[in-house]
Design an enzyme around this catalytic site. Structure first.
Site, PDB file in Angstrom:
ATOM      1  N   LEU A  81      -0.930   7.980   4.172  1.00 41.13           N
ATOM      2  CA  LEU A  81      -1.439   8.537   5.433  1.00 41.13           C
ATOM      3  C   LEU A  81      -2.542   9.573   5.223  1.00 41.13           C
ATOM      4  O   LEU A  81      -2.493  10.675   5.758  1.00 41.13           O
ATOM      5  CB  LEU A  81      -0.275   9.077   6.277  1.00 41.13           C
ATOM      6  CG  LEU A  81       0.720   7.983   6.685  1.00 41.13           C
ATOM      7  CD1 LEU A  81       2.060   8.565   7.088  1.00 41.13           C
ATOM      8  CD2 LEU A  81       0.158   7.117   7.795  1.00 41.13           C
ATOM      9  N   GLY A 125       1.612  -9.436   9.979  1.00 37.52           N
ATOM     10  CA  GLY A 125       1.168 -10.711   9.405  1.00 37.52           C
ATOM     11  C   GLY A 125       0.338 -11.581  10.324  1.00 37.52           C
ATOM     12  O   GLY A 125       0.196 -12.773  10.066  1.00 37.52           O
ATOM     13  N   CYS A 162       6.886   8.325   9.017  1.00 36.28           N
ATOM     14  CA  CYS A 162       6.311   9.304   8.081  1.00 36.28           C
ATOM     15  C   CYS A 162       7.429   9.995   7.308  1.00 36.28           C
ATOM     16  O   CYS A 162       8.414  10.431   7.919  1.00 36.28           O
ATOM     17  CB  CYS A 162       5.549  10.389   8.827  1.00 36.28           C
ATOM     18  SG  CYS A 162       4.351   9.762   9.972  1.00 36.28           S
ATOM     19  N   ASN A 167       0.835  -1.201   0.000  1.00 38.96           N
ATOM     20  CA  ASN A 167       0.000   0.000   0.000  1.00 38.96           C
ATOM     21  C   ASN A 167       0.865   1.244   0.000  1.00 38.96           C
ATOM     22  O   ASN A 167       1.958   1.265   0.564  1.00 38.96           O
ATOM     23  CB  ASN A 167      -0.984  -0.011   1.194  1.00 38.96           C
ATOM     24  CG  ASN A 167      -0.450   0.710   2.406  1.00 38.96           C
ATOM     25  OD1 ASN A 167      -0.496   1.937   2.485  1.00 38.96           O
ATOM     26  ND2 ASN A 167       0.081  -0.044   3.358  1.00 38.96           N
TER      27      ASN A 167
END
Ligand SMILES: Cc1cc2nc3c(=O)[nH]c(=O)nc-3n(C[C@H](O)[C@H](O)[C@H](O)COP(=O)(O)O)c2cc1C
Length: 304
Positions: A73, A244, A130, A69
């Site tokens: 954010l 996971g 980030c 992905n």
């Protein structure tokens, strides 16, 4: 009866199953699927100070055993969160963990400052993965000094406990964990996603508009488990395992290597009832093994 409760020191959980940030929205989206109050805690999607659109699409690509992905954010910002979402969440009997983001070091402090006066937040989780606009898109989680500085300044600006969430995209995870501990974080969660990419051979284009994305899901579990094991051995503060986890068995592996709690991420996107099922599977294992207190299993790894 099995006692599934976990004491993190700074936070008591009725069981070790926490939702992972970004995979459980703002909590309320999952009300049709499970009883939110049965969860150990809910972690909210990462919040910057202002609303953010995130990256352009395509920003999701499935992989064998997981997904990439590059959502970037996307979020509603602290003001809307505290006015529209928090009033609903604070009435629930479940701890709320707010995942905190920043485009620069000052923004982490700004987010925490704004939210610390609002009722209903049990804990902050610092997302130090980030991209930082002032430092060429690099993220604090890649450097022990940078991690130290952010944790220290956030800690000085709030009375609410903080968990620092580490990135696996480093050579030595232990040195980053030790920096976060030295700066005063109350707990550590790991791992965030692993940086990856995928190519469509028909168009020869990257499958994500952002080119790179974060890999999550069952494919990353062995990496997460190894890193959690290494960090647990090195630090004195509670560690939360992420990466996971799809089943009770996966969760138990993390607890056995020493994680005090776990977070469930991508599994929520495949099965919105995953957390509920995982709690049941952990309880069933304890009943089968005649374990009356789940905490006794934490760190019980046998190495011969
Ligand atoms: C769609 C998506 C969005 C995410 N958003 C965030 C986020 O906002 N903040 C954060 O710290 N981690 C975020 N993550 C990372 C997850 O919380 C988790 O650390 C990672 O996916 C590994 O766990 P999993 O394999 O169980 O998904 C996101 C993951 C996914 C798949």
């Amino acid at each position: 009866m099995v006692d599934l409760s976990i004491d993190l020191g700074f936070l008591k959980l009725k069981n070790p199953v926490i939702t992972a940030s970004g995979t459980f929205g703002y909590g309320r989206e999952f009300i049709p699927f499970l009883n939110l109050e049965e969860l150990g805690a809910i972690t909210i999607k990462g919040l910057y100070y202002n609303p953010r659109k995130g990256n352009p699409p395509p920003r999701i690509s499935e992989t064998p055993c997981g997904m990439l992905n590059s959502i970037g954010l996307q979020g509603i910002g602290v003001k809307r969160f505290s006015e529209e979402i928090l009033p609903q969440l604070r009435n629930l009997k479940v701890p709320i963990i707010v995942n905190v983001c920043g485009e620069d070091d000052e923004e982490y402090v700004k987010v925490v400052n704004f939210l610390s006066s609002k009722k209903g937040i049990s804990c902050f989780e610092l997302n130090i993965s980030c991209p930082n606009v002032k430092k060429n898109g690099k993220c604090p989680a890649l450097s022990p000094e940078w991690t130290y500085n952010i944790v220290k300044s956030v800690k000085q600006n709030t009375h609410i406990p903080i968990i620092t969430k580490l990135s696996p995209n480093v050579t030595d995870i232990v040195e980053i964990a030790l920096s976060a501990q030295e700066a005063g974080t109350d707990g550590i969660s790991l791992i965030n996603t692993i940086l990856g990419m995928a190519v469509d051979i028909e168009t020869r284009k990257p499958r994500l508009a952002n080119i790179f994305g974060g890999l999550s899901g069952p494919a990353i579990k062995p990496v997460a488990l190894r890193m959690v094991y290494q960090v647990v051995k090195a630090v004195k503060i509670p560690v939360i395992g992420v990466g996971g986890i799809y089943t009770g068995e996966d969760a138990l592996e993390f607890l056995i290597v020493g994680a005090k709690a776990i977070q469930v991420g991508t599994a929520n996107l495949v099965d919105p009832c995953a957390c509920s099922r995982i709690i049941k599977e952990i309880r069933d294992y304890c009943l089968k093994k005649r374990i009356t207190k789940l905490e006794n299993i934490i760190g019980s790894l046998v190495i011969e």
